[in-house]
Design a protein around this motif. Structure first.
Motif, PDB file in Angstrom:
ATOM      1  N   GLN A   1      74.087  30.095  48.925  1.00  0.00           N
ATOM      2  CA  GLN A   1      73.633  31.392  48.418  1.00  0.00           C
ATOM      3  C   GLN A   1      74.044  31.572  46.959  1.00  0.00           C
ATOM      4  O   GLN A   1      73.260  32.043  46.130  1.00  0.00           O
ATOM      5  CB  GLN A   1      74.209  32.532  49.282  1.00  0.00           C
ATOM      6  CG  GLN A   1      73.808  33.933  48.840  1.00  0.00           C
ATOM      7  CD  GLN A   1      72.320  34.188  48.966  1.00  0.00           C
ATOM      8  OE1 GLN A   1      71.675  33.681  49.875  1.00  0.00           O
ATOM      9  NE2 GLN A   1      71.776  34.949  48.039  1.00  0.00           N
TER      10      GLN A   1
ATOM     11  N   SER B   1      86.467  25.784  62.671  1.00  0.00           N
ATOM     12  CA  SER B   1      85.372  25.701  63.627  1.00  0.00           C
ATOM     13  C   SER B   1      84.075  25.347  62.911  1.00  0.00           C
ATOM     14  O   SER B   1      83.934  25.489  61.689  1.00  0.00           O
ATOM     15  CB  SER B   1      85.233  27.023  64.375  1.00  0.00           C
ATOM     16  OG  SER B   1      84.672  27.984  63.518  1.00  0.00           O
TER      17      SER B   1
ATOM     18  N   PHE C   1      81.280  26.928  63.062  1.00  0.00           N
ATOM     19  CA  PHE C   1      80.691  28.132  62.503  1.00  0.00           C
ATOM     20  C   PHE C   1      81.314  28.492  61.157  1.00  0.00           C
ATOM     21  O   PHE C   1      80.616  28.936  60.233  1.00  0.00           O
ATOM     22  CB  PHE C   1      80.816  29.308  63.478  1.00  0.00           C
ATOM     23  CG  PHE C   1      79.871  29.182  64.643  1.00  0.00           C
ATOM     24  CD1 PHE C   1      78.504  29.319  64.465  1.00  0.00           C
ATOM     25  CD2 PHE C   1      80.350  28.923  65.917  1.00  0.00           C
ATOM     26  CE1 PHE C   1      77.635  29.203  65.529  1.00  0.00           C
ATOM     27  CE2 PHE C   1      79.475  28.809  66.974  1.00  0.00           C
ATOM     28  CZ  PHE C   1      78.104  28.939  66.801  1.00  0.00           C
ATOM     29  N   GLU C   2      82.625  28.309  60.989  1.00  0.00           N
ATOM     30  CA  GLU C   2      83.281  28.597  59.719  1.00  0.00           C
ATOM     31  C   GLU C   2      82.791  27.639  58.642  1.00  0.00           C
ATOM     32  O   GLU C   2      82.556  28.034  57.501  1.00  0.00           O
ATOM     33  CB  GLU C   2      84.798  28.503  59.861  1.00  0.00           C
ATOM     34  CG  GLU C   2      85.392  29.632  60.676  1.00  0.00           C
ATOM     35  CD  GLU C   2      86.894  29.439  60.920  1.00  0.00           C
ATOM     36  OE1 GLU C   2      87.418  28.319  60.671  1.00  0.00           O
ATOM     37  OE2 GLU C   2      87.517  30.406  61.345  1.00  0.00           O
ATOM     38  N   GLU C   3      82.628  26.387  59.016  1.00  0.00           N
ATOM     39  CA  GLU C   3      82.122  25.386  58.068  1.00  0.00           C
ATOM     40  C   GLU C   3      80.693  25.734  57.647  1.00  0.00           C
ATOM     41  O   GLU C   3      80.353  25.679  56.460  1.00  0.00           O
ATOM     42  CB  GLU C   3      82.163  23.988  58.692  1.00  0.00           C
ATOM     43  CG  GLU C   3      81.685  22.879  57.762  1.00  0.00           C
ATOM     44  CD  GLU C   3      82.556  22.686  56.517  1.00  0.00           C
ATOM     45  OE1 GLU C   3      82.024  22.197  55.507  1.00  0.00           O
ATOM     46  OE2 GLU C   3      83.764  23.024  56.535  1.00  0.00           O
ATOM     47  N   LEU C   4      79.830  26.091  58.588  1.00  0.00           N
ATOM     48  CA  LEU C   4      78.456  26.477  58.274  1.00  0.00           C
ATOM     49  C   LEU C   4      78.414  27.730  57.404  1.00  0.00           C
ATOM     50  O   LEU C   4      77.607  27.838  56.475  1.00  0.00           O
ATOM     51  CB  LEU C   4      77.656  26.693  59.566  1.00  0.00           C
ATOM     52  CG  LEU C   4      77.282  25.425  60.338  1.00  0.00           C
ATOM     53  CD1 LEU C   4      76.629  25.797  61.669  1.00  0.00           C
ATOM     54  CD2 LEU C   4      76.382  24.530  59.533  1.00  0.00           C
ATOM     55  N   GLU C   5      79.302  28.678  57.705  1.00  0.00           N
ATOM     56  CA  GLU C   5      79.357  29.907  56.922  1.00  0.00           C
ATOM     57  C   GLU C   5      79.779  29.617  55.481  1.00  0.00           C
ATOM     58  O   GLU C   5      79.219  30.168  54.528  1.00  0.00           O
ATOM     59  CB  GLU C   5      80.332  30.892  57.570  1.00  0.00           C
ATOM     60  CG  GLU C   5      80.265  32.294  56.975  1.00  0.00           C
ATOM     61  CD  GLU C   5      81.164  33.275  57.699  1.00  0.00           C
ATOM     62  OE1 GLU C   5      81.839  34.036  56.977  1.00  0.00           O
ATOM     63  OE2 GLU C   5      81.191  33.267  58.937  1.00  0.00           O
ATOM     64  N   ALA C   6      80.739  28.718  55.270  1.00  0.00           N
ATOM     65  CA  ALA C   6      81.200  28.352  53.931  1.00  0.00           C
ATOM     66  C   ALA C   6      80.078  27.666  53.153  1.00  0.00           C
ATOM     67  O   ALA C   6      79.855  27.941  51.969  1.00  0.00           O
ATOM     68  CB  ALA C   6      82.424  27.437  54.033  1.00  0.00           C
ATOM     69  N   ARG C   7      79.346  26.797  53.845  1.00  0.00           N
ATOM     70  CA  ARG C   7      78.229  26.118  53.196  1.00  0.00           C
ATOM     71  C   ARG C   7      77.113  27.114  52.848  1.00  0.00           C
ATOM     72  O   ARG C   7      76.465  26.994  51.818  1.00  0.00           O
ATOM     73  CB  ARG C   7      77.686  25.006  54.094  1.00  0.00           C
ATOM     74  CG  ARG C   7      78.629  23.819  54.160  1.00  0.00           C
ATOM     75  CD  ARG C   7      78.049  22.699  54.959  1.00  0.00           C
ATOM     76  NE  ARG C   7      78.990  21.584  55.022  1.00  0.00           N
ATOM     77  CZ  ARG C   7      78.650  20.367  55.373  1.00  0.00           C
ATOM     78  NH1 ARG C   7      77.412  20.094  55.739  1.00  0.00           N
ATOM     79  NH2 ARG C   7      79.552  19.413  55.413  1.00  0.00           N
ATOM     80  N   GLU C   8      76.888  28.070  53.723  1.00  0.00           N
ATOM     81  CA  GLU C   8      75.864  29.088  53.478  1.00  0.00           C
ATOM     82  C   GLU C   8      76.226  29.925  52.253  1.00  0.00           C
ATOM     83  O   GLU C   8      75.378  30.221  51.412  1.00  0.00           O
ATOM     84  CB  GLU C   8      75.703  29.986  54.705  1.00  0.00           C
ATOM     85  CG  GLU C   8      74.614  31.025  54.563  1.00  0.00           C
ATOM     86  CD  GLU C   8      74.482  31.938  55.772  1.00  0.00           C
ATOM     87  OE1 GLU C   8      73.707  32.913  55.653  1.00  0.00           O
ATOM     88  OE2 GLU C   8      75.157  31.711  56.791  1.00  0.00           O
ATOM     89  N   VAL C   9      77.486  30.300  52.121  1.00  0.00           N
ATOM     90  CA  VAL C   9      77.946  31.071  50.962  1.00  0.00           C
ATOM     91  C   VAL C   9      77.764  30.253  49.682  1.00  0.00           C
ATOM     92  O   VAL C   9      77.291  30.759  48.667  1.00  0.00           O
ATOM     93  CB  VAL C   9      79.419  31.514  51.153  1.00  0.00           C
ATOM     94  CG1 VAL C   9      79.997  32.070  49.852  1.00  0.00           C
ATOM     95  CG2 VAL C   9      79.534  32.527  52.268  1.00  0.00           C
TER      96      VAL C   9
END
Length: 180
Positions: free
Chosen positions: A16, A3, A5-13
């Motif tokens: 970070q 999804s 959101f999962e892609e955005l979360e992976a990029r955010e990690v």
């Protein structure tokens, strides 16, 4: 495909993690920068202090102990202190021996070395001199004393007939230009 959101979360990690790595590098570089600044400040203070001391020195109370009449390396000794507020290159602590020059022109440690060599019944080695001038018989102290002995030989205060064996200098008398 995952999804959005999962892609955005992976990029955010990943972002970070990269930020934390850069912050760690920044902290390391900041520490190195601070050490370099401290070193620079110590060198600046040392240079200014030496310039102040040399500016205040006169030939009468200098560590070299020579008067302005005695030539050192083609110039008057007093010129070594002139303009000390400007760039100071160095001061000749062990002058070349000249006739009628006494050991009092030398720094104390060199006078002590000359005294030990003069009092010895024969040639002496650096390791024999070190304890007699009040230093511990450690390799570093012996090597430092050996370099001082070599400097005294180079400047005409001592002789080294056999490598590593030091004796008082046999004074060479200057021949007059008319004698052959």
């Amino acid at each position: 495909m995952g999804s959005l959101f999962e892609e955005l979360e992976a990029r955010e990690v990943a972002a970070q993690t990269r930020v934390e790595e850069l912050e760690a590098e920044l902290a390391e570089l900041s520490g190195k920068l601070e050490l370099a600044r401290e070193s620079l400040e110590r060198l600046r203070i040392a240079r200014e202090t030496v310039a102040e001391v040399l500016a205040e020195m006169t030939p009468e109370n200098s560590a070299v102990g020579v008067d302005a009449e005695w030539p050192a390396g083609g110039e008057l000794a007093a010129s070594a202190y002139a303009g000390a507020e400007r760039r100071v290159i160095g001061v000749l602590a062990v002058p070349n021996w000249q006739p009628e020059m006494g050991a009092e022109v030398l720094p104390q440690v060199y006078r002590d070395i000359l005294e030990v060599v003069a009092d010895a019944p024969g040639p002496v080695r650096a390791k024999q001199i070190v304890p007699r001038i009040g230093l511990p018989a450690e390799t570093g102290k012996i090597e430092g004393t050996r370099s001082k002995l070599k400097r005294l030989v180079e400047r005409g205060w001592l002789d080294e007939g056999t490598p590593g064996m030091f004796t008082p200098a046999r004074r060479r008398t200057a021949k007059s230009p008319n004698s052959r």
